[in-house]
Design a protein around this motif. Structure first.
Motif, PDB file in Angstrom:
ATOM      1  N   UNK A 147       0.844  -1.199   0.000  1.00  0.00           N
ATOM      2  CA  UNK A 147       0.000   0.000   0.000  1.00  0.00           C
ATOM      3  C   UNK A 147       0.878   1.249   0.000  1.00  0.00           C
ATOM      4  N   UNK A 148       1.992   1.202   0.723  1.00  0.00           N
ATOM      5  CA  UNK A 148       2.934   2.320   0.700  1.00  0.00           C
ATOM      6  C   UNK A 148       3.425   2.564  -0.718  1.00  0.00           C
ATOM      7  N   UNK A 149       3.757   1.491  -1.421  1.00  0.00           N
ATOM      8  CA  UNK A 149       4.230   1.632  -2.806  1.00  0.00           C
ATOM      9  C   UNK A 149       3.177   2.327  -3.661  1.00  0.00           C
ATOM     10  N   UNK A 150       1.919   1.920  -3.530  1.00  0.00           N
ATOM     11  CA  UNK A 150       0.853   2.554  -4.325  1.00  0.00           C
ATOM     12  C   UNK A 150       0.702   4.026  -3.973  1.00  0.00           C
ATOM     13  N   UNK A 151       0.799   4.355  -2.691  1.00  0.00           N
ATOM     14  CA  UNK A 151       0.669   5.751  -2.267  1.00  0.00           C
ATOM     15  C   UNK A 151       1.820   6.595  -2.820  1.00  0.00           C
ATOM     16  N   UNK A 152       3.030   6.058  -2.792  1.00  0.00           N
ATOM     17  CA  UNK A 152       4.174   6.796  -3.318  1.00  0.00           C
ATOM     18  C   UNK A 152       4.037   7.008  -4.820  1.00  0.00           C
ATOM     19  N   UNK A 153       3.616   5.982  -5.535  1.00  0.00           N
ATOM     20  CA  UNK A 153       3.441   6.109  -6.986  1.00  0.00           C
ATOM     21  C   UNK A 153       2.375   7.151  -7.318  1.00  0.00           C
ATOM     22  N   UNK A 154       1.309   7.187  -6.515  1.00  0.00           N
ATOM     23  CA  UNK A 154       0.238   8.156  -6.772  1.00  0.00           C
ATOM     24  C   UNK A 154       0.724   9.589  -6.579  1.00  0.00           C
ATOM     25  N   UNK A 155       1.820   9.756  -5.822  1.00  0.00           N
ATOM     26  CA  UNK A 155       2.402  11.071  -5.592  1.00  0.00           C
ATOM     27  C   UNK A 155       3.471  11.406  -6.631  1.00  0.00           C
ATOM     28  N   UNK A 156       3.681  10.501  -7.575  1.00  0.00           N
ATOM     29  CA  UNK A 156       4.666  10.735  -8.616  1.00  0.00           C
ATOM     30  C   UNK A 156       6.093  10.426  -8.207  1.00  0.00           C
ATOM     31  N   UNK A 157       6.253   9.670  -7.124  1.00  0.00           N
ATOM     32  CA  UNK A 157       7.605   9.342  -6.646  1.00  0.00           C
ATOM     33  C   UNK A 157       8.148   8.113  -7.394  1.00  0.00           C
ATOM     34  N   UNK A 158       9.402   8.143  -7.807  1.00  0.00           N
ATOM     35  CA  UNK A 158      10.010   6.939  -8.370  1.00  0.00           C
ATOM     36  C   UNK A 158      10.262   5.925  -7.253  1.00  0.00           C
ATOM     37  N   UNK A 159       9.840   4.690  -7.465  1.00  0.00           N
ATOM     38  CA  UNK A 159       9.889   3.679  -6.409  1.00  0.00           C
ATOM     39  C   UNK A 159      10.626   2.446  -6.898  1.00  0.00           C
ATOM     40  N   UNK A 160      11.420   1.894  -6.010  1.00  0.00           N
ATOM     41  CA  UNK A 160      12.080   0.615  -6.251  1.00  0.00           C
ATOM     42  C   UNK A 160      11.757  -0.295  -5.066  1.00  0.00           C
ATOM     43  N   UNK A 161      11.335  -1.516  -5.340  1.00  0.00           N
ATOM     44  CA  UNK A 161      10.953  -2.453  -4.285  1.00  0.00           C
ATOM     45  C   UNK A 161      12.018  -3.533  -4.158  1.00  0.00           C
ATOM     46  N   UNK A 162      12.480  -3.761  -2.934  1.00  0.00           N
ATOM     47  CA  UNK A 162      13.436  -4.825  -2.671  1.00  0.00           C
ATOM     48  C   UNK A 162      12.675  -6.114  -2.401  1.00  0.00           C
TER      49      UNK A 162
END
Length: 252
Positions: free
Chosen positions: A16-31
């Motif tokens: 859910x954190x990943x989805x929230x960050x993406x919705x804010x336009x943040x580049x995300x990498x998941x380990x």
């Protein structure tokens, strides 16, 4: 903008954190310990306990959001490896999601989380620690298991303050963007309720008929819980009640 690395990004909170960050336009990498097909965010394959791939996963990351949890002392090992790798990579911000009451309730898991907090605080990095109360999902899962018996037995004199994981994730995303703040305000659910009341709500939502009996919980854990060591009544930051969560999870 440098990418945000999220550990535990496939778990209850992390995804859910990943989805929230993406919705804010943040580049995300998941380990993750396993390879995945790239999608909206990037993937890095690594294992925090062994250290395999962690250095590469942190390459270029500006912020690390640590949502991963492993069993027992492995959690401390994993956090220590992450701290060392984040320091070596020059990360600017390490955000750790912990549990309300880790310094008040003498559970082994809580002691482990407190030790992980200490590693983050003493890391030499810009840091944030956010403590949250138990997620609705966890409370429901525990009550589901307990209600399979003919009688649902709960600890006497104990209350909980469950919170919606989506609301905690939104706060985590805000803090990740804001930069290091140290100990953030605790994030509790909107209501403190006796466990037997939560159990009654769960049984009603599932259409199960069980007597709910209260039994004493002995020892230091019982004393700490009866004293409200797991609660943060001064910080009812969540909005969704347990009853509302159940209505969404188990619609009539």
């Amino acid at each position: 903008m440098r990418p945000i690395l999220v550990t535990g990004g496939t778990g209850t909170l992390g995804r859910v954190v990943v989805r929230r960050l993406l919705s804010r336009g943040c580049p995300v990498r998941v380990l993750s310990r396993q390879a995945h097909t790239p999608g909206e965010h990037g993937w890095a394959v690594g294992d925090l306990v062994t250290g395999r791939g962690v250095e590469a996963a942190l390459s270029g990351a500006g912020t690390v959001v640590h949502c991963a949890t492993t069993n027992g002392k492995r959690d401390v090992v994993a956090t220590r490896r992450l701290v060392e790798a984040a320091r070596a990579a020059g990360a600017a911000h390490l955000l750790y999601v912990s549990i309300a009451g880790v310094d008040r309730v003498p559970l082994g898991h809580y002691r482990t989380k407190a030790e992980c907090e200490r590693l983050v605080v003493e890391s030499g990095l810009g840091w944030t620690v956010l403590r949250a109360t138990q997620f609705h999902d966890l409370v429901a899962r525990v009550l589901d298991g307990l209600s399979k018996a003919p009688v649902l037995l709960v600890p006497r004199g104990v209350s909980f303050q469950p919170v919606d994981v989506r609301e905690v994730a939104e706060r985590v995303a805000q803090l990740a963007e804001a930069g290091p703040v140290g100990r953030a305000d605790d994030f509790g659910g909107p209501q403190v309720r006796p466990v037997e009341a939560l159990a009654a709500d769960f049984l009603a939502a599932r259409g199960r008929r069980r007597p709910v009996l209260r039994a004493p919980l002995p020892g230091g854990v019982g004393r700490a819980l009866r004293a409200g060591g797991n609660l943060v009544p001064a910080h009812p930051a969540g909005r969704t009640t347990f009853a509302e969560f159940l209505a969404q999870r188990y619609p009539a």
